[in-house]
Design a protein around this motif. Sequence first.
Motif, PDB file in Angstrom:
ATOM      1  N   GLN A  91       8.116   0.281  26.947  1.00  0.00           N
ATOM      2  CA  GLN A  91       8.391   1.625  26.438  1.00  0.00           C
ATOM      3  C   GLN A  91       7.728   1.875  25.093  1.00  0.00           C
ATOM      4  OE1 GLN A  91      12.558   2.475  26.103  1.00  0.00           O
ATOM      5  NE2 GLN A  91      12.249   4.532  25.267  1.00  0.00           N
ATOM      6  N   GLY A  92       7.635   0.851  24.274  1.00  0.00           N
ATOM      7  CA  GLY A  92       7.103   1.008  22.937  1.00  0.00           C
ATOM      8  C   GLY A  92       8.184   1.397  21.945  1.00  0.00           C
ATOM      9  N   TYR A  93       7.815   1.405  20.684  1.00  0.00           N
ATOM     10  CA  TYR A  93       8.758   1.700  19.609  1.00  0.00           C
ATOM     11  C   TYR A  93       8.216   2.859  18.778  1.00  0.00           C
ATOM     12  CZ  TYR A  93      10.556  -2.963  20.734  1.00  0.00           C
ATOM     13  OH  TYR A  93      11.073  -4.058  21.372  1.00  0.00           O
ATOM     14  N   CYS A  94       9.127   3.479  18.080  1.00  0.00           N
ATOM     15  CA  CYS A  94       8.722   4.504  17.116  1.00  0.00           C
ATOM     16  C   CYS A  94       9.386   4.202  15.783  1.00  0.00           C
ATOM     17  CB  CYS A  94       9.092   5.909  17.607  1.00  0.00           C
ATOM     18  SG  CYS A  94      10.862   6.270  17.607  1.00  0.00           S
ATOM     19  N   PHE A  95       8.685   4.501  14.721  1.00  0.00           N
ATOM     20  CA  PHE A  95       9.194   4.261  13.376  1.00  0.00           C
ATOM     21  C   PHE A  95       8.651   5.355  12.473  1.00  0.00           C
ATOM     22  CE2 PHE A  95       9.511   1.887   9.290  1.00  0.00           C
ATOM     23  CZ  PHE A  95      10.873   1.620   9.356  1.00  0.00           C
ATOM     24  N   ASN A  96       9.540   5.978  11.713  1.00  0.00           N
ATOM     25  CA  ASN A  96       9.190   7.117  10.876  1.00  0.00           C
ATOM     26  C   ASN A  96       9.489   6.798   9.417  1.00  0.00           C
ATOM     27  OD1 ASN A  96       8.729   8.492  13.340  1.00  0.00           O
ATOM     28  ND2 ASN A  96      10.889   9.070  13.442  1.00  0.00           N
ATOM     29  N   ILE A  97       8.492   6.933   8.569  1.00  0.00           N
ATOM     30  CA  ILE A  97       8.609   6.620   7.153  1.00  0.00           C
ATOM     31  C   ILE A  97       8.367   7.896   6.352  1.00  0.00           C
ATOM     32  CG2 ILE A  97       7.710   5.254   5.231  1.00  0.00           C
ATOM     33  CD1 ILE A  97       6.836   3.157   7.161  1.00  0.00           C
ATOM     34  N   LEU A  98       9.223   8.136   5.391  1.00  0.00           N
ATOM     35  CA  LEU A  98       9.074   9.263   4.475  1.00  0.00           C
ATOM     36  C   LEU A  98       8.671   8.723   3.110  1.00  0.00           C
ATOM     37  CD1 LEU A  98       9.382  12.231   3.614  1.00  0.00           C
ATOM     38  CD2 LEU A  98      11.819  11.792   3.278  1.00  0.00           C
ATOM     39  N   CYS A  99       7.518   9.165   2.597  1.00  0.00           N
ATOM     40  CA  CYS A  99       7.007   8.719   1.304  1.00  0.00           C
ATOM     41  C   CYS A  99       7.135   9.861   0.306  1.00  0.00           C
ATOM     42  CB  CYS A  99       5.544   8.280   1.417  1.00  0.00           C
ATOM     43  SG  CYS A  99       5.273   6.892   2.537  1.00  0.00           S
ATOM     44  N   ILE A 100       7.904   9.620  -0.756  1.00  0.00           N
ATOM     45  CA  ILE A 100       8.140  10.627  -1.787  1.00  0.00           C
ATOM     46  C   ILE A 100       7.545  10.118  -3.090  1.00  0.00           C
ATOM     47  CG2 ILE A 100       9.861  12.054  -2.946  1.00  0.00           C
ATOM     48  CD1 ILE A 100      11.783  11.407  -0.699  1.00  0.00           C
ATOM     49  N   GLY A 101       6.728  10.925  -3.709  1.00  0.00           N
ATOM     50  CA  GLY A 101       6.141  10.529  -4.980  1.00  0.00           C
ATOM     51  C   GLY A 101       5.145  11.561  -5.450  1.00  0.00           C
ATOM     52  N   GLU A 102       4.830  11.501  -6.733  1.00  0.00           N
ATOM     53  CA  GLU A 102       3.871  12.432  -7.303  1.00  0.00           C
ATOM     54  C   GLU A 102       2.474  12.170  -6.755  1.00  0.00           C
ATOM     55  OE1 GLU A 102       4.024  12.565 -11.523  1.00  0.00           O
ATOM     56  OE2 GLU A 102       6.202  12.384 -11.621  1.00  0.00           O
ATOM     57  N   THR A 103       1.643  13.164  -6.840  1.00  0.00           N
ATOM     58  CA  THR A 103       0.261  13.033  -6.384  1.00  0.00           C
ATOM     59  C   THR A 103      -0.461  11.975  -7.218  1.00  0.00           C
ATOM     60  OG1 THR A 103       0.264  15.372  -5.789  1.00  0.00           O
ATOM     61  CG2 THR A 103      -1.873  14.285  -5.937  1.00  0.00           C
ATOM     62  N   GLY A 104      -1.080  11.016  -6.521  1.00  0.00           N
ATOM     63  CA  GLY A 104      -1.786   9.943  -7.199  1.00  0.00           C
ATOM     64  C   GLY A 104      -0.934   8.748  -7.537  1.00  0.00           C
ATOM     65  N   SER A 105       0.305   8.683  -7.036  1.00  0.00           N
ATOM     66  CA  SER A 105       1.177   7.544  -7.342  1.00  0.00           C
ATOM     67  C   SER A 105       0.929   6.350  -6.440  1.00  0.00           C
ATOM     68  CB  SER A 105       2.649   7.974  -7.251  1.00  0.00           C
ATOM     69  OG  SER A 105       2.950   8.476  -5.962  1.00  0.00           O
ATOM     70  N   GLY A 106       0.037   6.466  -5.448  1.00  0.00           N
ATOM     71  CA  GLY A 106      -0.316   5.322  -4.612  1.00  0.00           C
ATOM     72  C   GLY A 106       0.374   5.286  -3.267  1.00  0.00           C
ATOM     73  N   LYS A 107       0.814   6.418  -2.757  1.00  0.00           N
ATOM     74  CA  LYS A 107       1.520   6.429  -1.468  1.00  0.00           C
ATOM     75  C   LYS A 107       0.597   5.995  -0.331  1.00  0.00           C
ATOM     76  CE  LYS A 107       2.680  10.778  -1.811  1.00  0.00           C
ATOM     77  NZ  LYS A 107       2.144  11.080  -3.138  1.00  0.00           N
ATOM     78  N   SER A 108      -0.578   6.604  -0.257  1.00  0.00           N
ATOM     79  CA  SER A 108      -1.505   6.284   0.830  1.00  0.00           C
ATOM     80  C   SER A 108      -1.991   4.843   0.746  1.00  0.00           C
ATOM     81  CB  SER A 108      -2.702   7.243   0.795  1.00  0.00           C
ATOM     82  OG  SER A 108      -2.278   8.590   0.917  1.00  0.00           O
ATOM     83  N   THR A 109      -2.256   4.363  -0.461  1.00  0.00           N
ATOM     84  CA  THR A 109      -2.734   2.992  -0.624  1.00  0.00           C
ATOM     85  C   THR A 109      -1.688   1.988  -0.179  1.00  0.00           C
ATOM     86  OG1 THR A 109      -4.103   3.696  -2.496  1.00  0.00           O
ATOM     87  CG2 THR A 109      -3.668   1.339  -2.261  1.00  0.00           C
TER      88      THR A 109
END
Length: 429
Positions: A91-109
């Motif tokens: 079936q597979g799995y699902c996982f949802n992450i919410l990233c909160i932070g100012e622009t340039g704080s390193g969320k994507s990295t």
Amino acid sequence: LRPCRAEAAPRLGGAAAALSAPSRLTGGQAPSPLSPPARCPGCLPPSLRGGMADSRAGRQPQNDGYRTLSLSGHVGFSSLPNQLVKKSTKQGYCFNILCIGETGSGKSTLINSLFNTNFDDPVSIHFLPSVQLRTQTYELQESNVRLKLTIVSTLGFGDQINKEDSCQPVVDYIDAQFEAYLQEELKIKRSLFSYHDTRIHACLYFISPTGHSLKSLDLLTMKSLDSKGHLPFAVVGGTEELKIGNTTVRARQYPWGIVQVENENHCDFVKLREMLIYTNMEDLREQTHARHYELYRRCRLEEMGFRDIGPENKPVSLQEAYEAKRHEFYLELQRKEEEMRQQFMQRVKEKEAILKEAEHQLQTKFERRMLMHQEVKLKLEREKKVLEDEIAVFMQKKANAELLQSPASVSTPLVSLKRDKDRKNSSFM
């Protein structure tokens, strides 16, 4: 299969990310994600799983309603964990992450570092009028396990002058996903098996490593999310590889030195990844459904008027609660219908009174105009009669004048002839 491991306690300080399974703000605190998970039978070898089943089979029951019996031979239901593993893998799995932070704080990295890939997240700008949330879903596969990963990141967080309402879109988004799942669950024809569950399982809050105290925005946001439970981590993320000695590692180059991403003596990245993905991912998913979503569901159903216990503290079934709510709604509908009918009748009466008044005014005006018309008509008739009388007198006078002038015109030539004759006779003489 690799055995489950308990997670070590995190270090404090530096840039911190708070992790939790989000819940509604009406109450409830999430349990510590670092608590050692119980060893599941699916993570143990078959020999240990069988021994565990046999030892449990010989225990005495703790409840009087049933008995525990021993088996004299192999039956086959000890393979249920393997069946669940096969089913979940398929079936597979699902996982949802919410990233909160100012622009340039390193969320994507950090997300790229956690999942060891590049998600090609577009660059955010600092000129958005309000906080927005961007949702991106990816399909990942490790060995034969498929994971549908949804990353929700904040855009323009902390870029506004007035930051009091910066956290409200985040809270509204979490509740909106709970509400969407609840509406799907309340349908008569449900499709929860194929439903894309968008409920947030983990929330990462990024604090900029400025070296100063927390900003007012951080305090306001964490105060709004205080019912989630949060743990600080000093994390450094990076995707670049540097060669240190004879080893190539992921690290970040700074003027004062090198920070290795996966070195536990340098940062808490490994602890965060182990806790978030390896140890507690399924626990976070389960806590989201069994605790936080159930809390939201209970509050929403109570707002809709459903109760488990009636006025006399007696259990009430869902059917009884539905019928009572339906009857209450029907009475309320009748009351509103009667109220609307009364308002309609009142408006009709008011409109009729206005129309009658307008009709009376028009009738009065018409009668006045008719009276004026009659007066003008009589006046014209009188003037006409006077004119006709004058015409008759004039015609009579004209006829009389014509009669008087006709003999005078005959006698005039005779007189003139006589005068001519007398004039000739006088000349001969």
